[in-house]
Design a protein around this motif. Structure first.
Motif, PDB file in Angstrom:
ATOM      1  N   ALA A   1      51.595  39.618  23.231  1.00 54.20           N
ATOM      2  CA  ALA A   1      52.020  40.921  23.757  1.00 54.20           C
ATOM      3  C   ALA A   1      52.665  40.695  25.116  1.00 54.20           C
ATOM      4  CB  ALA A   1      50.832  41.866  23.878  1.00 54.20           C
ATOM      5  N   TYR A   2      53.664  41.531  25.439  1.00 50.58           N
ATOM      6  CA  TYR A   2      54.437  41.338  26.672  1.00 50.58           C
ATOM      7  C   TYR A   2      54.438  42.624  27.473  1.00 50.58           C
ATOM      8  CZ  TYR A   2      56.126  37.354  23.979  1.00 50.58           C
ATOM      9  OH  TYR A   2      56.199  36.216  23.223  1.00 50.58           O
ATOM     10  N   LEU A   3      53.942  42.547  28.687  1.00 50.34           N
ATOM     11  CA  LEU A   3      53.964  43.670  29.617  1.00 50.34           C
ATOM     12  C   LEU A   3      54.783  43.270  30.842  1.00 50.34           C
ATOM     13  CD1 LEU A   3      52.879  46.498  30.425  1.00 50.34           C
ATOM     14  CD2 LEU A   3      50.993  45.312  31.587  1.00 50.34           C
ATOM     15  N   ARG A   4      55.794  44.063  31.152  1.00 45.82           N
ATOM     16  CA  ARG A   4      56.630  43.808  32.326  1.00 45.82           C
ATOM     17  C   ARG A   4      56.091  44.616  33.510  1.00 45.82           C
ATOM     18  NH1 ARG A   4      62.616  44.609  29.597  1.00 45.82           N
ATOM     19  NH2 ARG A   4      62.851  42.533  28.703  1.00 45.82           N
ATOM     20  N   ILE A   5      56.020  43.966  34.654  1.00 38.83           N
ATOM     21  CA  ILE A   5      55.542  44.619  35.868  1.00 38.83           C
ATOM     22  C   ILE A   5      56.572  44.375  36.959  1.00 38.83           C
ATOM     23  CG2 ILE A   5      53.697  44.799  37.565  1.00 38.83           C
ATOM     24  CD1 ILE A   5      51.843  43.590  35.408  1.00 38.83           C
ATOM     25  N   PHE A   6      57.025  45.447  37.589  1.00 42.54           N
ATOM     26  CA  PHE A   6      57.978  45.353  38.680  1.00 42.54           C
ATOM     27  C   PHE A   6      57.307  45.898  39.943  1.00 42.54           C
ATOM     28  CE2 PHE A   6      60.079  46.135  34.672  1.00 42.54           C
ATOM     29  CZ  PHE A   6      61.153  45.248  34.641  1.00 42.54           C
TER      30      PHE A   6
ATOM     31  N   ALA B   1      43.768  49.774  28.004  1.00 47.10           N
ATOM     32  CA  ALA B   1      42.871  48.971  28.845  1.00 47.10           C
ATOM     33  C   ALA B   1      43.663  48.045  29.761  1.00 47.10           C
ATOM     34  CB  ALA B   1      41.924  48.160  27.964  1.00 47.10           C
ATOM     35  N   ILE B   2      44.698  47.405  29.205  1.00 48.56           N
ATOM     36  CA  ILE B   2      45.543  46.525  30.011  1.00 48.56           C
ATOM     37  C   ILE B   2      46.237  47.326  31.116  1.00 48.56           C
ATOM     38  CG2 ILE B   2      47.636  45.112  29.993  1.00 48.56           C
ATOM     39  CD1 ILE B   2      45.510  43.529  28.764  1.00 48.56           C
ATOM     40  N   GLU B   3      46.837  48.444  30.751  1.00 46.79           N
ATOM     41  CA  GLU B   3      47.562  49.248  31.730  1.00 46.79           C
ATOM     42  C   GLU B   3      46.643  49.736  32.851  1.00 46.79           C
ATOM     43  OE1 GLU B   3      49.439  52.400  29.636  1.00 46.79           O
ATOM     44  OE2 GLU B   3      51.018  51.143  28.773  1.00 46.79           O
ATOM     45  N   ASN B   4      45.443  50.177  32.491  1.00 50.63           N
ATOM     46  CA  ASN B   4      44.515  50.676  33.508  1.00 50.63           C
ATOM     47  C   ASN B   4      44.083  49.556  34.461  1.00 50.63           C
ATOM     48  OD1 ASN B   4      44.629  53.237  32.428  1.00 50.63           O
ATOM     49  ND2 ASN B   4      42.728  53.040  31.255  1.00 50.63           N
TER      50      ASN B   4
ATOM     51  N   ASN C   1      51.702  34.447  44.091  1.00 53.48           N
ATOM     52  CA  ASN C   1      50.750  33.559  43.428  1.00 53.48           C
ATOM     53  C   ASN C   1      49.415  34.261  43.170  1.00 53.48           C
ATOM     54  OD1 ASN C   1      52.782  31.727  43.860  1.00 53.48           O
ATOM     55  ND2 ASN C   1      51.668  30.507  45.359  1.00 53.48           N
ATOM     56  N   ALA C   2      48.954  35.026  44.159  1.00 54.90           N
ATOM     57  CA  ALA C   2      47.676  35.733  44.004  1.00 54.90           C
ATOM     58  C   ALA C   2      47.757  36.767  42.885  1.00 54.90           C
ATOM     59  CB  ALA C   2      47.286  36.400  45.323  1.00 54.90           C
ATOM     60  N   LEU C   3      48.889  37.464  42.790  1.00 54.09           N
ATOM     61  CA  LEU C   3      49.064  38.455  41.716  1.00 54.09           C
ATOM     62  C   LEU C   3      49.084  37.770  40.355  1.00 54.09           C
ATOM     63  CD1 LEU C   3      51.757  40.810  43.278  1.00 54.09           C
ATOM     64  CD2 LEU C   3      49.354  41.333  42.896  1.00 54.09           C
ATOM     65  N   LYS C   4      49.756  36.623  40.283  1.00 56.03           N
ATOM     66  CA  LYS C   4      49.798  35.887  39.018  1.00 56.03           C
ATOM     67  C   LYS C   4      48.387  35.544  38.556  1.00 56.03           C
ATOM     68  CE  LYS C   4      51.432  32.971  35.809  1.00 56.03           C
ATOM     69  NZ  LYS C   4      50.273  32.124  35.491  1.00 56.03           N
ATOM     70  N   LYS C   5      47.562  35.087  39.472  1.00 53.85           N
ATOM     71  CA  LYS C   5      46.199  34.699  39.133  1.00 53.85           C
ATOM     72  C   LYS C   5      45.402  35.907  38.635  1.00 53.85           C
ATOM     73  CE  LYS C   5      44.445  31.409  41.410  1.00 53.85           C
ATOM     74  NZ  LYS C   5      43.898  30.505  42.438  1.00 53.85           N
ATOM     75  N   ARG C   6      45.554  37.031  39.307  1.00 51.76           N
ATOM     76  CA  ARG C   6      44.793  38.225  38.913  1.00 51.76           C
ATOM     77  C   ARG C   6      45.283  38.806  37.597  1.00 51.76           C
ATOM     78  NH1 ARG C   6      45.376  40.805  44.841  1.00 51.76           N
ATOM     79  NH2 ARG C   6      44.471  39.042  45.980  1.00 51.76           N
ATOM     80  N   MET C   7      46.607  38.783  37.379  1.00 54.91           N
ATOM     81  CA  MET C   7      47.130  39.307  36.119  1.00 54.91           C
ATOM     82  C   MET C   7      46.747  38.410  34.947  1.00 54.91           C
ATOM     83  SD  MET C   7      50.814  41.049  37.042  1.00 54.91           S
ATOM     84  CE  MET C   7      51.462  39.722  38.056  1.00 54.91           C
ATOM     85  N   THR C   8      46.669  37.109  35.196  1.00 52.26           N
ATOM     86  CA  THR C   8      46.188  36.197  34.157  1.00 52.26           C
ATOM     87  C   THR C   8      44.748  36.538  33.775  1.00 52.26           C
ATOM     88  OG1 THR C   8      47.644  34.424  34.914  1.00 52.26           O
ATOM     89  CG2 THR C   8      45.743  33.782  33.600  1.00 52.26           C
ATOM     90  N   ALA C   9      43.933  36.855  34.771  1.00 55.55           N
ATOM     91  CA  ALA C   9      42.541  37.217  34.501  1.00 55.55           C
ATOM     92  C   ALA C   9      42.453  38.493  33.675  1.00 55.55           C
ATOM     93  CB  ALA C   9      41.790  37.390  35.817  1.00 55.55           C
ATOM     94  N   VAL C  10      43.336  39.464  33.950  1.00 59.76           N
ATOM     95  CA  VAL C  10      43.360  40.691  33.152  1.00 59.76           C
ATOM     96  C   VAL C  10      43.714  40.374  31.701  1.00 59.76           C
ATOM     97  CG1 VAL C  10      44.614  42.862  32.770  1.00 59.76           C
ATOM     98  CG2 VAL C  10      43.877  42.232  35.073  1.00 59.76           C
ATOM     99  N   GLY C  11      44.745  39.554  31.519  1.00 63.79           N
ATOM    100  CA  GLY C  11      45.151  39.202  30.160  1.00 63.79           C
ATOM    101  C   GLY C  11      44.049  38.492  29.391  1.00 63.79           C
ATOM    102  N   GLU C  12      43.342  37.578  30.071  1.00 63.80           N
ATOM    103  CA  GLU C  12      42.285  36.826  29.399  1.00 63.80           C
ATOM    104  C   GLU C  12      41.086  37.709  29.056  1.00 63.80           C
ATOM    105  OE1 GLU C  12      41.574  33.634  32.108  1.00 63.80           O
ATOM    106  OE2 GLU C  12      43.185  32.385  31.270  1.00 63.80           O
ATOM    107  N   GLN C  13      40.869  38.763  29.838  1.00 68.07           N
ATOM    108  CA  GLN C  13      39.741  39.660  29.559  1.00 68.07           C
ATOM    109  C   GLN C  13      39.869  40.306  28.178  1.00 68.07           C
ATOM    110  OE1 GLN C  13      37.793  41.498  32.457  1.00 68.07           O
ATOM    111  NE2 GLN C  13      36.676  42.749  31.029  1.00 68.07           N
ATOM    112  N   TYR C  14      41.129  40.610  27.796  1.00 67.27           N
ATOM    113  CA  TYR C  14      41.364  41.298  26.524  1.00 67.27           C
ATOM    114  C   TYR C  14      42.099  40.407  25.519  1.00 67.27           C
ATOM    115  CZ  TYR C  14      40.305  45.191  29.620  1.00 67.27           C
ATOM    116  OH  TYR C  14      39.694  46.026  30.531  1.00 67.27           O
ATOM    117  N   GLN C  15      41.955  39.101  25.687  1.00 67.19           N
ATOM    118  CA  GLN C  15      42.760  38.129  24.958  1.00 67.19           C
ATOM    119  C   GLN C  15      42.692  38.323  23.438  1.00 67.19           C
ATOM    120  OE1 GLN C  15      44.461  35.345  26.513  1.00 67.19           O
ATOM    121  NE2 GLN C  15      45.360  34.931  24.524  1.00 67.19           N
TER     122      GLN C  15
END
Length: 291
Positions: free
Chosen positions: A284-289, A245-248, A220-234
């Protein structure tokens, strides 16, 4: 003496003549306020004694919709209001199996009610488990990390949260095991040592990494942080600078998690779903494992 708490209230409450009891419908109506992730920032949703299966299921559905929140659920007092250990376990299992019927890694169910002392009035109160367990979750987040289990001697010593005793006593080891198999978290009392939360199960029936509360809360915490990254460059143009920028940002976030010990490895890749049509639509779709 607390002058605010102890003073006699002399306020006329307008707008009504004969007050009605709060009903499940009223509580369910209020729970809608938690659905909007913009209007309500949330990490943990606490049942706090409003214990009916419909409310429990609604709270869990909200957490599943948000994907950034964990729900702490109570059992009714009637389930534990007996000194017969066999009967108590049977009541708890029956409530979990026949009435609650939740299968989700976004919620956890706790079995024991506690006696605590109200610091303002010095009265001894019987409280549902969520009122104490939410303190354990907050302590874990502030002193440790989301992936740590909110259980055990290091983090879940309930004396820290004002617990005097377990109502009707702690269940022995042989009775806690069947509850664990039913995804119910019981409490352990060690003579002359203390009272501790002693299980770490979500309400997910299928055995997996998300069986454990720490893993589920970390997700859940990762989801919240990754959402914040996506919104930064929305609204940035989806060019190479955007992707870099997203990858970094994602790499920085996950490297910190590796240093914190919450994961061992991770990798990321841009999905084949990133077609020209999706790009024109602004998606845009970024997969993270990670493991």
């Amino acid at each position: 003496i607390d002058e605010l708490v102890d003073r006699e209230m002399r306020v006329r409450l307008g707008g009504g003549f004969a007050g009605d009891r709060v009903t499940d419908i009223d509580v369910l109506d209020c729970l809608r306020e938690f659905i909007d992730t913009d209007a309500c920032l949330l990490d943990t949703l606490v049942q706090n004694g409003w214990i009916t299966p419909s409310i429990s299921r609604t709270m869990t559905k909200i957490a599943e919709y948000r994907q950034d929140t964990h729900v702490i659920l109570d059992v009714p007092y009637s389930c534990i209001n007996t000194r017969d250990d066999n009967e108590r376990v049977e009541r708890l299992q029956e409530y979990r199996r026949d009435k609650l019927r939740i299968d989700s890694s976004y919620a956890s169910l706790y079995a024991d009610w506690f006696e605590v002392t109200d610091i303002s009035t010095q009265m001894k109160l019987a409280v549902p488990p969520s009122m104490v367990v939410c303190g354990v979750y907050a302590f874990v987040d502030s002193q440790y990390h989301a992936h740590y289990a909110p259980a055990g001697k290091s983090r879940a010593d309930l004396a820290r949260f004002g617990v005097n005793r377990i109502i009707n006593g702690a269940l022995p080891h042989e009775f806690r095991n069947p509850l664990s198999q039913a995804q119910i978290n019981a409490t352990r009392s060690i003579d002359e040592d203390g009272i501790y939360l002693w299980n770490d199960r979500t309400l997910q029936r299928l055995e997996s990494s998300l069986t454990f509360i720490g893993t589920a809360r970390m997700r859940n915490a990762l989801k919240k942080r990754m959402t914040a990254v996506g919104e930064q460059y929305q609204f940035d143009p989806q060019n190479q600078d955007y992707r870099t920028a997203i990858e970094n940002a994602v790499s920085d976030m996950f490297e910190k998690e590796k240093r914190a010990g919450s994961m061992s490895t991770f990798r990321k890749e841009w999905s084949p779903d990133n077609t020209a049509r999706e790009g024109v639509a602004g998606r845009a779709y970024l997969r993270i494992f990670y493991s």
